[in-house]
Design a protein around this motif. Structure first.
Motif, PDB file in Angstrom:
ATOM      1  N   ILE A   2      13.367   3.107 -29.700  1.00 20.32           N
ATOM      2  CA  ILE A   2      14.360   2.715 -30.698  1.00 20.32           C
ATOM      3  C   ILE A   2      14.360   1.207 -30.900  1.00 20.32           C
ATOM      4  O   ILE A   2      14.376   0.710 -32.028  1.00 20.32           O
ATOM      5  CB  ILE A   2      15.765   3.193 -30.275  1.00 20.32           C
ATOM      6  N   THR A   3      14.364   0.453 -29.806  1.00 17.95           N
ATOM      7  CA  THR A   3      14.426  -1.010 -29.917  1.00 17.95           C
ATOM      8  C   THR A   3      13.153  -1.584 -30.525  1.00 17.95           C
ATOM      9  O   THR A   3      13.208  -2.564 -31.273  1.00 17.95           O
ATOM     10  CB  THR A   3      14.710  -1.652 -28.551  1.00 17.95           C
ATOM     11  N   ASP A   4      12.014  -0.984 -30.239  1.00 12.07           N
ATOM     12  CA  ASP A   4      10.773  -1.420 -30.894  1.00 12.07           C
ATOM     13  C   ASP A   4      10.868  -1.208 -32.406  1.00 12.07           C
ATOM     14  O   ASP A   4      10.430  -2.048 -33.197  1.00 12.07           O
ATOM     15  CB  ASP A   4       9.570  -0.642 -30.342  1.00 12.07           C
ATOM     16  N   GLN A   5      11.455  -0.091 -32.799  1.00 14.82           N
ATOM     17  CA  GLN A   5      11.608   0.235 -34.219  1.00 14.82           C
ATOM     18  C   GLN A   5      12.452  -0.801 -34.948  1.00 14.82           C
ATOM     19  O   GLN A   5      12.139  -1.193 -36.080  1.00 14.82           O
ATOM     20  CB  GLN A   5      12.256   1.617 -34.342  1.00 14.82           C
ATOM     21  N   PHE A   6      13.505  -1.283 -34.293  1.00 16.04           N
ATOM     22  CA  PHE A   6      14.434  -2.212 -34.946  1.00 16.04           C
ATOM     23  C   PHE A   6      14.190  -3.677 -34.579  1.00 16.04           C
ATOM     24  O   PHE A   6      14.921  -4.553 -35.035  1.00 16.04           O
ATOM     25  CB  PHE A   6      15.878  -1.837 -34.598  1.00 16.04           C
ATOM     26  N   GLY A   7      13.188  -3.941 -33.772  1.00 14.26           N
ATOM     27  CA  GLY A   7      12.907  -5.327 -33.394  1.00 14.26           C
ATOM     28  C   GLY A   7      13.984  -5.933 -32.522  1.00 14.26           C
ATOM     29  O   GLY A   7      14.314  -7.116 -32.642  1.00 14.26           O
ATOM     30  N   ILE A   8      14.537  -5.129 -31.607  1.00 19.00           N
ATOM     31  CA  ILE A   8      15.598  -5.574 -30.712  1.00 19.00           C
ATOM     32  C   ILE A   8      15.003  -5.822 -29.328  1.00 19.00           C
ATOM     33  O   ILE A   8      14.492  -4.886 -28.705  1.00 19.00           O
ATOM     34  CB  ILE A   8      16.716  -4.512 -30.604  1.00 19.00           C
ATOM     35  N   PRO A   9      15.033  -7.039 -28.815  1.00 15.05           N
ATOM     36  CA  PRO A   9      14.580  -7.271 -27.446  1.00 15.05           C
ATOM     37  C   PRO A   9      15.412  -6.431 -26.470  1.00 15.05           C
ATOM     38  O   PRO A   9      16.634  -6.344 -26.606  1.00 15.05           O
ATOM     39  CB  PRO A   9      14.808  -8.772 -27.230  1.00 15.05           C
ATOM     40  N   TYR A  10      14.748  -5.837 -25.480  1.00 14.33           N
ATOM     41  CA  TYR A  10      15.400  -4.844 -24.638  1.00 14.33           C
ATOM     42  C   TYR A  10      15.226  -5.167 -23.160  1.00 14.33           C
ATOM     43  O   TYR A  10      14.115  -5.449 -22.698  1.00 14.33           O
ATOM     44  CB  TYR A  10      14.832  -3.456 -24.959  1.00 14.33           C
TER      45      TYR A  10
END
Length: 269
Positions: free
Chosen positions: A39-47
């Motif tokens: 999900i975070t890769d999809q939205f460009g959210i560092p995780y």
């Protein structure tokens, strides 16, 4: 590991600390990490993957505390290596800092221990990033002293501050969003813990309650105010989680929530 830096990420997005409350098993931890990373890769959210290797602050003597310190820490390390993710876990006593630092990238100081000088100093000396949760009994402006304790021991340390609400009577919490800019004034990124801030502690049943339906409200408001990061505990089935299930977000609801938060972030930056 690529740990998010001050204020802004590459695409001006917030970062996410998320996982289950405790490491319950290897399979569950990997299931959660894989889902959130997608999900975070999809939205460009560092995780940053979160999991407590031991739960020390429990209401009842027979409450679940963990599957074994080294077993859980090795799972955290394996997840970090497998998914190329930074990882975060709680420590509760000074002697735990060096042990946990061998396995994770960020050491987290629980809210009720945020004034413990020896614990903060021990975390700083490991050279790891340190996430300090603001005590439920403290104002954001007072957290500057916790930051100073870390930087005194390690001037180059990366420090985060996390708000998780303030005590409201004996059995509830409220979020004062003034704490976000007030803690950012200390020169560190500020995270909003959207699940623990909805706890209802000190229940007569001996099990902490919560208001998970309000997670989206807390998270949207935090992003609108300018929080640098979001902290969420999540589980495929919170009803059977071994710790803090009453205030966790169901894992299948995370993608929809993060999509909304990205839109809020884009609207306010």
């Amino acid at each position: 590991m690529n740990i998010p830096k001050l204020k802004h990420t590459e695409n001006n997005n917030f970062f996410l600390m998320a996982g289950s409350c405790a490491i319950e098993s290897r399979d569950l931890a990997f299931e959660i990490a894989e889902k959130i990373k997608g999900i975070t890769d999809q939205f460009g959210i560092p995780y940053i993957f979160k999991g407590s290797y031991r739960k020390a602050n429990r209401t009842k003597l027979d409450s679940f505390t963990g599957i074994g310190d080294i077993t859980a820490l090795e799972i955290l390390q394996e997840i970090g290596n497998h998914y190329d993710l930074p990882t975060v876990t709680d420590i509760h006593e000074s002697q735990e800092a060096e042990m946990a630092a061998k396995y994770v990238d960020v050491l987290q100081i629980p809210a009720f221990l945020c004034r413990q000088t020896d614990l903060l100093a021990a975390a700083a000396r490991t050279g790891k990033a340190v996430n300090i949760k603001k005590g439920q009994f403290m104002a954001g402006v007072s957290m500057k002293f916790a930051v100073e304790k870390i930087l005194h021991e390690n001037p180059s340390a990366q420090v985060f501050l996390t708000d998780r609400g303030n005590s409201f009577g004996y059995g509830d919490l409220v979020v004062d969003y003034r704490n976000i800019p007030e803690m950012q004034a200390h020169g560190v990124p500020v995270v909003m813990d959207c699940t623990h801030s909805l706890q209802r502690p000190n229940q007569t049943s001996g099990v902490t309650g919560g208001q998970p339906k309000m997670i989206e409200t807390i998270a949207k408001a935090a992003i609108a105010v300018g929080a640098d990061g979001i902290f969420i505990e999540t589980h495929p089935n919170p009803a059977i989680a071994k710790s803090d299930g009453a205030n966790m977000l169901p894992l299948d609801k995370l993608e929809e929530l993060l999509e909304k938060l990205v839109r809020v972030r884009q609207a306010v930056v």
